[in-house]
Write a protein that holds these residues in place. Structure first.
Motif, PDB file in Angstrom:
ATOM      1  N   MET A   1      -0.019   9.284  -9.209  1.00  0.00           N
ATOM      2  CA  MET A   1       0.717   9.442  -7.962  1.00  0.00           C
ATOM      3  C   MET A   1       0.644  10.876  -7.462  1.00  0.00           C
ATOM      4  SD  MET A   1       4.035   7.008  -8.253  1.00  0.00           S
ATOM      5  CE  MET A   1       4.168   6.828  -9.999  1.00  0.00           C
ATOM      6  N   ASN A   2       0.755  11.000  -6.155  1.00  0.00           N
ATOM      7  CA  ASN A   2       0.799  12.326  -5.537  1.00  0.00           C
ATOM      8  C   ASN A   2       2.251  12.652  -5.198  1.00  0.00           C
ATOM      9  OD1 ASN A   2      -2.002  12.403  -5.568  1.00  0.00           O
ATOM     10  ND2 ASN A   2      -2.101  11.327  -3.595  1.00  0.00           N
ATOM     11  N   VAL A   3       2.676  13.832  -5.588  1.00  0.00           N
ATOM     12  CA  VAL A   3       4.078  14.211  -5.395  1.00  0.00           C
ATOM     13  C   VAL A   3       4.147  15.506  -4.579  1.00  0.00           C
ATOM     14  CG1 VAL A   3       6.267  14.711  -6.568  1.00  0.00           C
ATOM     15  CG2 VAL A   3       4.619  13.188  -7.642  1.00  0.00           C
ATOM     16  N   LEU A   4       5.094  15.536  -3.655  1.00  0.00           N
ATOM     17  CA  LEU A   4       5.352  16.733  -2.843  1.00  0.00           C
ATOM     18  C   LEU A   4       6.743  17.256  -3.193  1.00  0.00           C
ATOM     19  CD1 LEU A   4       4.934  18.671  -0.388  1.00  0.00           C
ATOM     20  CD2 LEU A   4       5.757  16.805   1.079  1.00  0.00           C
ATOM     21  N   VAL A   5       6.822  18.532  -3.568  1.00  0.00           N
ATOM     22  CA  VAL A   5       8.123  19.150  -3.871  1.00  0.00           C
ATOM     23  C   VAL A   5       8.428  20.153  -2.768  1.00  0.00           C
ATOM     24  CG1 VAL A   5       9.421  20.566  -5.532  1.00  0.00           C
ATOM     25  CG2 VAL A   5       7.829  18.813  -6.362  1.00  0.00           C
ATOM     26  N   ILE A   6       9.605  20.033  -2.189  1.00  0.00           N
ATOM     27  CA  ILE A   6       9.972  20.903  -1.073  1.00  0.00           C
ATOM     28  C   ILE A   6      10.889  22.026  -1.546  1.00  0.00           C
ATOM     29  CG2 ILE A   6      11.199  20.958   1.139  1.00  0.00           C
ATOM     30  CD1 ILE A   6       9.997  18.126   1.563  1.00  0.00           C
ATOM     31  N   GLY A   7      10.506  23.261  -1.228  1.00  0.00           N
ATOM     32  CA  GLY A   7      11.299  24.426  -1.601  1.00  0.00           C
ATOM     33  C   GLY A   7      10.420  25.519  -2.173  1.00  0.00           C
ATOM     34  N   SER A   8      11.013  26.678  -2.457  1.00  0.00           N
ATOM     35  CA  SER A   8      10.199  27.826  -2.872  1.00  0.00           C
ATOM     36  C   SER A   8      10.831  28.644  -3.983  1.00  0.00           C
ATOM     37  CB  SER A   8       9.969  28.740  -1.659  1.00  0.00           C
ATOM     38  OG  SER A   8      11.226  29.188  -1.186  1.00  0.00           O
ATOM     39  N   GLY A   9      11.850  28.091  -4.644  1.00  0.00           N
ATOM     40  CA  GLY A   9      12.573  28.900  -5.627  1.00  0.00           C
ATOM     41  C   GLY A   9      12.304  28.507  -7.067  1.00  0.00           C
ATOM     42  N   GLY A  10      13.167  29.025  -7.957  1.00  0.00           N
ATOM     43  CA  GLY A  10      13.062  28.730  -9.375  1.00  0.00           C
ATOM     44  C   GLY A  10      13.309  27.255  -9.663  1.00  0.00           C
ATOM     45  N   ARG A  11      14.297  26.700  -8.979  1.00  0.00           N
ATOM     46  CA  ARG A  11      14.581  25.264  -9.182  1.00  0.00           C
ATOM     47  C   ARG A  11      13.328  24.426  -8.936  1.00  0.00           C
ATOM     48  NH1 ARG A  11      18.950  24.039  -5.229  1.00  0.00           N
ATOM     49  NH2 ARG A  11      17.422  25.081  -3.924  1.00  0.00           N
ATOM     50  N   GLU A  12      12.607  24.737  -7.869  1.00  0.00           N
ATOM     51  CA  GLU A  12      11.418  23.948  -7.528  1.00  0.00           C
ATOM     52  C   GLU A  12      10.294  24.192  -8.540  1.00  0.00           C
ATOM     53  OE1 GLU A  12      13.176  25.773  -5.237  1.00  0.00           O
ATOM     54  OE2 GLU A  12      14.214  24.023  -4.428  1.00  0.00           O
ATOM     55  N   HIS A  13      10.162  25.443  -9.024  1.00  0.00           N
ATOM     56  CA  HIS A  13       9.141  25.696 -10.044  1.00  0.00           C
ATOM     57  C   HIS A  13       9.446  24.890 -11.307  1.00  0.00           C
ATOM     58  CE1 HIS A  13       6.575  28.777 -12.474  1.00  0.00           C
ATOM     59  NE2 HIS A  13       5.950  27.633 -12.294  1.00  0.00           N
ATOM     60  N   SER A  14      10.735  24.818 -11.625  1.00  0.00           N
ATOM     61  CA  SER A  14      11.162  24.085 -12.814  1.00  0.00           C
ATOM     62  C   SER A  14      10.875  22.579 -12.655  1.00  0.00           C
ATOM     63  CB  SER A  14      12.650  24.357 -13.004  1.00  0.00           C
ATOM     64  OG  SER A  14      13.085  23.900 -14.222  1.00  0.00           O
ATOM     65  N   ILE A  15      11.148  22.038 -11.488  1.00  0.00           N
ATOM     66  CA  ILE A  15      10.860  20.616 -11.214  1.00  0.00           C
ATOM     67  C   ILE A  15       9.349  20.384 -11.373  1.00  0.00           C
ATOM     68  CG2 ILE A  15      10.751  18.871  -9.358  1.00  0.00           C
ATOM     69  CD1 ILE A  15      13.402  20.137  -8.256  1.00  0.00           C
ATOM     70  N   ILE A  16       8.554  21.305 -10.835  1.00  0.00           N
ATOM     71  CA  ILE A  16       7.092  21.145 -10.879  1.00  0.00           C
ATOM     72  C   ILE A  16       6.571  21.233 -12.312  1.00  0.00           C
ATOM     73  CG2 ILE A  16       4.934  22.358 -10.244  1.00  0.00           C
ATOM     74  CD1 ILE A  16       6.341  22.642  -7.409  1.00  0.00           C
ATOM     75  N   LYS A  17       7.111  22.164 -13.099  1.00  0.00           N
ATOM     76  CA  LYS A  17       6.708  22.251 -14.512  1.00  0.00           C
ATOM     77  C   LYS A  17       6.944  20.917 -15.217  1.00  0.00           C
ATOM     78  CE  LYS A  17       6.864  26.962 -16.211  1.00  0.00           C
ATOM     79  NZ  LYS A  17       5.422  27.078 -16.373  1.00  0.00           N
ATOM     80  N   LYS A  18       8.061  20.291 -14.915  1.00  0.00           N
ATOM     81  CA  LYS A  18       8.390  19.006 -15.540  1.00  0.00           C
ATOM     82  C   LYS A  18       7.432  17.913 -15.064  1.00  0.00           C
ATOM     83  CE  LYS A  18      11.194  17.361 -18.421  1.00  0.00           C
ATOM     84  NZ  LYS A  18      11.238  17.996 -19.736  1.00  0.00           N
ATOM     85  N   LEU A  19       7.056  17.982 -13.795  1.00  0.00           N
ATOM     86  CA  LEU A  19       6.144  16.955 -13.257  1.00  0.00           C
ATOM     87  C   LEU A  19       4.734  17.098 -13.841  1.00  0.00           C
ATOM     88  CD1 LEU A  19       7.192  16.985  -9.482  1.00  0.00           C
ATOM     89  CD2 LEU A  19       7.690  15.183 -11.160  1.00  0.00           C
ATOM     90  N   THR A  20       4.354  18.336 -14.209  1.00  0.00           N
ATOM     91  CA  THR A  20       2.989  18.521 -14.735  1.00  0.00           C
ATOM     92  C   THR A  20       2.796  17.799 -16.075  1.00  0.00           C
ATOM     93  OG1 THR A  20       3.553  20.572 -15.865  1.00  0.00           O
ATOM     94  CG2 THR A  20       2.654  20.811 -13.649  1.00  0.00           C
ATOM     95  N   VAL A  21       3.890  17.516 -16.799  1.00  0.00           N
ATOM     96  CA  VAL A  21       3.734  16.811 -18.081  1.00  0.00           C
ATOM     97  C   VAL A  21       3.894  15.292 -17.933  1.00  0.00           C
ATOM     98  CG1 VAL A  21       4.379  18.801 -19.489  1.00  0.00           C
ATOM     99  CG2 VAL A  21       6.169  17.206 -18.769  1.00  0.00           C
ATOM    100  N   SER A  22       4.048  14.819 -16.695  1.00  0.00           N
ATOM    101  CA  SER A  22       4.159  13.374 -16.477  1.00  0.00           C
ATOM    102  C   SER A  22       2.765  12.760 -16.401  1.00  0.00           C
ATOM    103  CB  SER A  22       4.904  13.106 -15.164  1.00  0.00           C
ATOM    104  OG  SER A  22       4.729  11.756 -14.797  1.00  0.00           O
ATOM    105  N   ASP A  26      -0.674  12.668 -10.552  1.00  0.00           N
ATOM    106  CA  ASP A  26      -2.056  13.149 -10.403  1.00  0.00           C
ATOM    107  C   ASP A  26      -2.081  14.508  -9.727  1.00  0.00           C
ATOM    108  OD1 ASP A  26      -3.305  10.819 -11.430  1.00  0.00           O
ATOM    109  OD2 ASP A  26      -2.648   9.793  -9.608  1.00  0.00           O
ATOM    110  N   LYS A  27      -1.439  14.576  -8.573  1.00  0.00           N
ATOM    111  CA  LYS A  27      -1.549  15.812  -7.802  1.00  0.00           C
ATOM    112  C   LYS A  27      -0.160  16.235  -7.335  1.00  0.00           C
ATOM    113  CE  LYS A  27      -4.671  17.965  -4.582  1.00  0.00           C
ATOM    114  NZ  LYS A  27      -4.704  19.207  -5.213  1.00  0.00           N
ATOM    115  N   ILE A  28       0.109  17.533  -7.458  1.00  0.00           N
ATOM    116  CA  ILE A  28       1.402  18.054  -7.020  1.00  0.00           C
ATOM    117  C   ILE A  28       1.172  19.045  -5.885  1.00  0.00           C
ATOM    118  CG2 ILE A  28       3.548  19.208  -7.720  1.00  0.00           C
ATOM    119  CD1 ILE A  28       2.821  18.549 -10.656  1.00  0.00           C
ATOM    120  N   TYR A  29       1.932  18.850  -4.817  1.00  0.00           N
ATOM    121  CA  TYR A  29       1.929  19.802  -3.707  1.00  0.00           C
ATOM    122  C   TYR A  29       3.315  20.438  -3.633  1.00  0.00           C
ATOM    123  CZ  TYR A  29      -2.172  17.250  -1.995  1.00  0.00           C
ATOM    124  OH  TYR A  29      -3.396  16.657  -1.869  1.00  0.00           O
TER     125      TYR A  29
END
Ligand code: AMP
Ligand code: GLY
Length: 419
Positions: A1-22, A26-29
């Motif tokens: 799946m392709n996922v889009l995360v909205i935002g630019s802070g630490g919270r969003e980086h943390s969400i993205i780190k978690k998504l990278t191990v799912s 497939d692709k994170i924006y």
């Protein structure tokens, strides 16, 4: 799946780190992301407030799920806009996000559904507000009704200070419309903690509790900030108080929102204070907390995207937690939360298997060097079985910032001493 995360802070980086191990992702924006996020996702140049452009991007790039970090787009109706187009998005509608967008609305829900909180009254008239303050005395708390970038709360220790705060909001219009209505409430004393839950209608799945450190300097001195660090879980929090907060605060709030025709889907955040009469609500937010997320998500064993899909489909996500202790300390630009220099080059950040780094206000140049773009620059975290070891790892790592007087951090994060 392709996922889009909205935002630019630490919270969003943390969400993205978690998504990278799912395994399902497939692709994170990220829109717009930051320098650290750019190492793990494709950053796109669309701001969190550009809702139409985000809808178009999601349609054109086959985004399967969009996850919203910050409150501003939620309150502006990003979820409504995506849903109209049949796009999957995780977060509350603007009707439900009003629980963060208006303190008067949040208080009225708490009053109606008997949710423990400070006594209060709402005012638009300066004379009536002043009379109320005179009659109640200090300490007393003055809150701008709407969003004021974290600056809308004045905890007044004298009547004079309280009168000046209402004058600043109602007469001088310092927060514009957000301060044209003020909530004046009783001062509560106790230790604070943050309790969040994944919510869908009446279904509530609590996360680990956390505590953030809001003041700029050690021992909770200095001005309020967006958060200088956090830890999870909270060792001094009594299990009975935690259970009480779920039973008497989170669940009735979710039910109340549903009864009001404002059914909440997303993460409901309760900022709570442990008074001698049990936990009471200080504030509600309609999203994950920052920096709490940065220390809670590392403890979550589940696949985050699966949790989001389960919660959205009304299924229990069966949250599963590490038995550890996670601490995160923020490195900020010298001068924050006042004025500070930007575009300062960061020292080189070595890999350390005992620590993790979450970026907030950073950019990356062509050579891959990071520079600062905001007040809170990054967070150094550590998850360990043992609290002291987590602290030691973090503070050993942070020495790399000691040579540079352009940055600072608190040296007491995670020592259980914060309110
Ligand atoms: P907020 O911006 O709503 O998170 O409020 C900022 C901080 O003000 C909170 O973290 C508390 O420390 C303090 N605060 C807010 N409301 C009260 C209250 N009723 N009594 C005591 N402190 C409060
Ligand atoms: N940590 C407080 C907040 O996210 O609003």
């Amino acid at each position: 799946m392709n996922v889009l995360v909205i935002g630019s802070g630490g919270r969003e980086h943390s969400i993205i780190k978690k998504l990278t191990v799912s395994k399902q992702v497939d692709k994170i924006y990220a829109a717009p992301g930051n320098g650290g996020i750019a190492q793990e996702a494709t950053c796109i140049d669309i701001k969190e407030s550009q809702i139409e452009e985000l809808v178009t991007f999601a349609k054109e790039n086959n985004i399967d799920w969009t996850i919203v970090g910050p409150e501003v787009p939620l309150i502006a109706g990003i979820v409504n806009a995506f849903q109209v187009e049949g796009l999957n998005i995780f977060g509350p509608t603007k009707e439900a996000a009003l629980i963060e967008g208006s303190k008067d609305f949040a208080k009225s829900i708490m009053k109606k559904y008997d949710i423990p909180t400070a006594d209060y009254q709402t005012f638009t008239n300066i004379e009536e507000a002043k009379q109320y303050i005179e009659s109640k005395g200090a300490p007393i708390v003055i809150k701008a009704d709407g969003l004021a970038a974290g600056k809308g709360v004045v905890v007044a220790t004298t009547v004079q200070e309280a009168l000046a705060a209402v004058e600043m909001m109602l007469v001088d219009n310092q927060f514009g419309d957000a301060g044209s209505r003020v909530v004046i409430e009783e001062f509560l004393d106790g230790k604070e903690f943050s309790l969040m839950a994944f919510v869908n209608g009446e279904k509530v799945y609590p996360l680990m509790p956390a505590r953030d450190h809001k003041r700029a300097y050690d021992h909770d001195k200095g001005p309020n900030t967006g958060g200088m660090g956090a830890y999870s879980p909270v060792p001094d929090l009594k299990q009975a108080d935690l259970d009480y907060a779920v039973e008497h605060i989170l669940i009735p709030t979710a039910k109340g929102m549903k009864s009001e025709g404002r059914s909440f889907t997303g993460v409901l955040y309760a900022g709570l204070i442990e008074t001698t009469n049990g936990p009471k609500v200080i504030e509600f937010n309609a999203r994950l907390g920052d920096p709490e997320t940065q220390v809670i998500l590392p403890l979550l064993k589940n696949d985050l995207l699966q949790v989001i899909m389960d919660v959205t489909n009304g299924k229990n996500p069966d949250l599963d937690w590490e038995q550890g202790y996670c601490i995160g300390t923020v490195v900020a630009s010298k001068g924050y939360p006042g004025s500070y220099q930007k575009e300062v080059t960061l020292p080189s950040l070595r890999e350390d298997s005992n620590c993790f780094i979450i970026h907030a206000g950073t950019g990356a140049d062509k050579e891959g060097r990071y520079y600062s773009t905001g007040g809170r620059v990054l967070l150094v975290g550590s998850l360990q079985k043992d609290q002291q070891l987590a602290q030691k790892n973090i503070y050993d790592y942070l020495r790399v910032f000691d040579e540079d007087d352009k940055f600072f951090y608190r040296s007491d994060i995670g020592f259980n001493n914060s309110k």
